[in-house]
Write an enzyme that holds these catalytic residues in place. Sequence first.
Site, PDB file in Angstrom:
ATOM      1  N   HIS A  16      36.135  39.683  34.149  1.00  0.00           N
ATOM      2  CA  HIS A  16      35.018  39.118  33.372  1.00  0.00           C
ATOM      3  C   HIS A  16      35.494  38.820  31.955  1.00  0.00           C
ATOM      4  O   HIS A  16      36.310  39.559  31.412  1.00  0.00           O
ATOM      5  CB  HIS A  16      33.850  40.118  33.312  1.00  0.00           C
ATOM      6  N   ASP A  44      29.181  39.646  40.900  1.00  0.00           N
ATOM      7  CA  ASP A  44      29.293  38.861  42.144  1.00  0.00           C
ATOM      8  C   ASP A  44      29.999  39.593  43.275  1.00  0.00           C
ATOM      9  O   ASP A  44      30.115  39.051  44.378  1.00  0.00           O
ATOM     10  CB  ASP A  44      30.048  37.554  41.835  1.00  0.00           C
TER      11      ASP A  44
HETATM   12  C1  SDX Z   1      29.967  35.422  36.255  1.00  0.00           C
HETATM   13  O1  SDX Z   1      30.276  34.898  31.380  1.00  0.00           O
HETATM   14  C2  SDX Z   1      29.367  35.534  32.056  1.00  0.00           C
HETATM   15  O2  SDX Z   1      28.596  36.337  31.543  1.00  0.00           O
HETATM   16  C3  SDX Z   1      29.301  35.189  33.541  1.00  0.00           C
HETATM   17  C4  SDX Z   1      28.388  36.018  34.404  1.00  0.00           C
HETATM   18  C5  SDX Z   1      26.920  35.781  34.080  1.00  0.00           C
HETATM   19  O3  SDX Z   1      26.087  36.656  34.404  1.00  0.00           O
HETATM   20  O4  SDX Z   1      26.605  34.662  33.592  1.00  0.00           O
HETATM   21  O5  SDX Z   1      28.687  37.397  34.243  1.00  0.00           O
HETATM   22  C6  SDX Z   1      28.542  35.664  35.879  1.00  0.00           C
HETATM   23  O6  SDX Z   1      30.389  34.313  36.192  1.00  0.00           O
HETATM   24  C7  SDX Z   1      30.835  36.601  36.608  1.00  0.00           C
HETATM   25  C8  SDX Z   1      32.320  36.196  36.875  1.00  0.00           C
HETATM   26  C9  SDX Z   1      32.415  35.623  38.295  1.00  0.00           C
HETATM   27  N1  SDX Z   1      33.748  35.042  38.526  1.00  0.00           N
HETATM   28  C10 SDX Z   1      34.646  35.623  39.357  1.00  0.00           C
HETATM   29  O7  SDX Z   1      34.485  36.728  39.891  1.00  0.00           O
HETATM   30  C11 SDX Z   1      35.896  34.786  39.603  1.00  0.00           C
HETATM   31  C12 SDX Z   1      37.147  35.678  39.483  1.00  0.00           C
HETATM   32  N2  SDX Z   1      37.262  36.090  38.070  1.00  0.00           N
HETATM   33  C13 SDX Z   1      38.172  35.287  37.248  1.00  0.00           C
HETATM   34  O8  SDX Z   1      38.175  33.925  37.543  1.00  0.00           O
HETATM   35  C14 SDX Z   1      38.048  35.666  35.762  1.00  0.00           C
HETATM   36  O9  SDX Z   1      38.063  37.031  35.687  1.00  0.00           O
HETATM   37  C15 SDX Z   1      36.888  35.135  34.950  1.00  0.00           C
HETATM   38  C16 SDX Z   1      36.734  33.654  35.044  1.00  0.00           C
HETATM   39  C17 SDX Z   1      35.623  35.789  35.368  1.00  0.00           C
HETATM   40  C18 SDX Z   1      37.152  35.512  33.489  1.00  0.00           C
HETATM   41  O10 SDX Z   1      38.245  34.809  33.094  1.00  0.00           O
HETATM   42  P1  SDX Z   1      38.816  34.896  31.577  1.00  0.00           P
HETATM   43  O11 SDX Z   1      37.943  35.677  30.717  1.00  0.00           O
HETATM   44  O12 SDX Z   1      39.174  33.521  31.142  1.00  0.00           O
HETATM   45  O13 SDX Z   1      40.043  35.780  31.740  1.00  0.00           O
HETATM   46  P2  SDX Z   1      41.428  35.242  32.116  1.00  0.00           P
HETATM   47  O14 SDX Z   1      41.304  34.262  33.251  1.00  0.00           O
HETATM   48  O15 SDX Z   1      42.110  34.792  30.854  1.00  0.00           O
HETATM   49  O16 SDX Z   1      42.092  36.557  32.701  1.00  0.00           O
HETATM   50  C19 SDX Z   1      42.832  37.378  31.886  1.00  0.00           C
HETATM   51  C20 SDX Z   1      44.007  37.763  32.778  1.00  0.00           C
HETATM   52  C21 SDX Z   1      44.775  36.535  33.320  1.00  0.00           C
HETATM   53  O17 SDX Z   1      46.127  36.963  33.504  1.00  0.00           O
HETATM   54  P3  SDX Z   1      47.196  36.584  32.301  1.00  0.00           P
HETATM   55  O18 SDX Z   1      47.139  35.067  32.146  1.00  0.00           O
HETATM   56  O19 SDX Z   1      46.711  37.318  31.081  1.00  0.00           O
HETATM   57  O20 SDX Z   1      48.516  37.086  32.852  1.00  0.00           O
HETATM   58  O21 SDX Z   1      43.522  38.455  33.949  1.00  0.00           O
HETATM   59  C22 SDX Z   1      43.843  37.698  35.117  1.00  0.00           C
HETATM   60  C23 SDX Z   1      44.167  36.281  34.672  1.00  0.00           C
HETATM   61  O22 SDX Z   1      45.075  35.686  35.578  1.00  0.00           O
HETATM   62  N3  SDX Z   1      42.642  37.722  35.973  1.00  0.00           N
HETATM   63  C24 SDX Z   1      42.663  37.910  37.271  1.00  0.00           C
HETATM   64  C25 SDX Z   1      41.313  37.887  37.660  1.00  0.00           C
HETATM   65  N4  SDX Z   1      40.530  37.681  36.607  1.00  0.00           N
HETATM   66  C26 SDX Z   1      41.364  37.562  35.543  1.00  0.00           C
HETATM   67  N5  SDX Z   1      43.676  38.110  38.138  1.00  0.00           N
HETATM   68  C27 SDX Z   1      43.318  38.278  39.436  1.00  0.00           C
HETATM   69  N6  SDX Z   1      42.038  38.266  39.914  1.00  0.00           N
HETATM   70  C28 SDX Z   1      41.017  38.079  39.035  1.00  0.00           C
HETATM   71  N7  SDX Z   1      39.752  38.088  39.496  1.00  0.00           N
END
Ligand code: SDX
Length: 440
Positions: free
Chosen positions: A313, A371
Amino acid sequence: MPKNKSTSKIKTAKLIINKNTYELPIYNSTEGESVIDISKLHSQAKLFTYDPGFTSTASCESKITFIDGDKGILRYRGYNIEELANKSDFIEVVNLLIYGDLPNKEQLKKYKKLITRHTLLHEQIINFFQGFRRDAHPMAMMVGVMGALSSFYQDTLDINDAHQRQEATRRIIAKSSTIGAMAYKYSIGQAFVSPKNNLSFSENFLHMCFSNTAEEYKVSPVISKAMDTIFILHADHEQNASTSTVRLAGSSGANPFACIAAGVSSLWGPAHGGANQAALEMLEEIGSTKNIKKYLNKAKSKKDPFKLMGFGHRVYKNYDPRAKILKKICKNVLAHVGIKNDPILKLAMELEKIALNDKYFIEKKLYPNVDFYSGIILRAIGFPPEMFTVIFAIARTAGWTAQWTEMIEDPIQKIGRPRQYYTGNKSLKYGTKRSRKNTR
Ligand code: SDX
């Protein structure tokens, strides 16, 4: 200067560039991070700030929802989500988000009546559904029909009229549930079922989805309470992608129905509200605990675009409090519908346990989010995965309309128009020959 006089200016930040010092005011939030006001930076220093994805940017001043991502705290107008999920109901929470205080018994009774009498849709709207293929994603119908409402409710388009804003808000919240149910019925080839005004918001949604012309769906209190709690948990979440979309669309003066349709579109993405469908489909693809390691390695590999859906998140660097509540609801709903030892729930819990002890997930502070468990509950209630994000959207109409209203009523509100970090061509003479680096 923000409108909230209680935000006292505590000190200034000094920015020193090429011997010039720029003083930027710092405002104290009532909870959480303070903010540096950079609104005069460009006029003073001819500089933009650069923050792709807005990881360190506050786009607005708001009093609606507070999140402490490190402590896993979520509050609507100051009330902890755990208390609201336990003691309140969705329409009371809608009223709280929009008006700022919990309504008294009289106010709540009146408000429930106001919402309920807007559940019906203009009969002609049925024609919109006929235009969709039967296998259209229900979110496509939500986007299309929500935007089309502006052509049917032309008496509530004037965003500068407080009464029209409130009526539009009530129509959007009430009708989103009817549209969502109609999208479901259309996708399974069943006749639409009209709302029944003697039912609560959540009971009505379940009735419109699962009753049919041959028999009435018996709404069980366990299921309607679970449905209502799911709506409460998804109602608002500060300046997430879809809420920011609604605010940006609204800042141009677009009508409320168009703004909410924009929010539905943004929520659909798998990185946002579409993750509940993606998370369940991922669990079904993993299939068994023996494949967990393989999928965790995929999630950790930089070469693999696979992400663990329902994990991670932007704000929560701790367990999403909503996921904790949903995990508990999972067990009572599954038990109620007679699913013993659901293999998907067992797999989800095993996956969570292994991930939370894995160095990669610990270092990156990746926890289950809202989720991760919601899909398991919705599937047990009887919804197909394509309906999960529709249900998220129905709930989020509360937050979208509350945040939209707050923006419209903000005296310092202006059209949102970010700038950019430009790295394109400098000025060229027409006909200048340039080798094209990439052939698209
Ligand atoms: C919702 O914003 C909100 O409040 C949203 C929400 C709401 O109520 O409105 O809470 C609802 O959208 C919840 C999130 C649902 N999405 C998912 O579950 C999809 C999987 N999650 C990822 O796509 C990700 O965690 C996000 C999109 C939720 C957050 O992404 P960020 O904040 O941009 O973080 P990031 O992608 O920069 O991640 C930081 C690191 C990265 O690695 P590095 O580049 O630092 O090496 O963590 C890794 C990412 O690759 N990472 C993951 C991961 N989530 C982040 N690696 C593996 N699996 C994951 N799920």
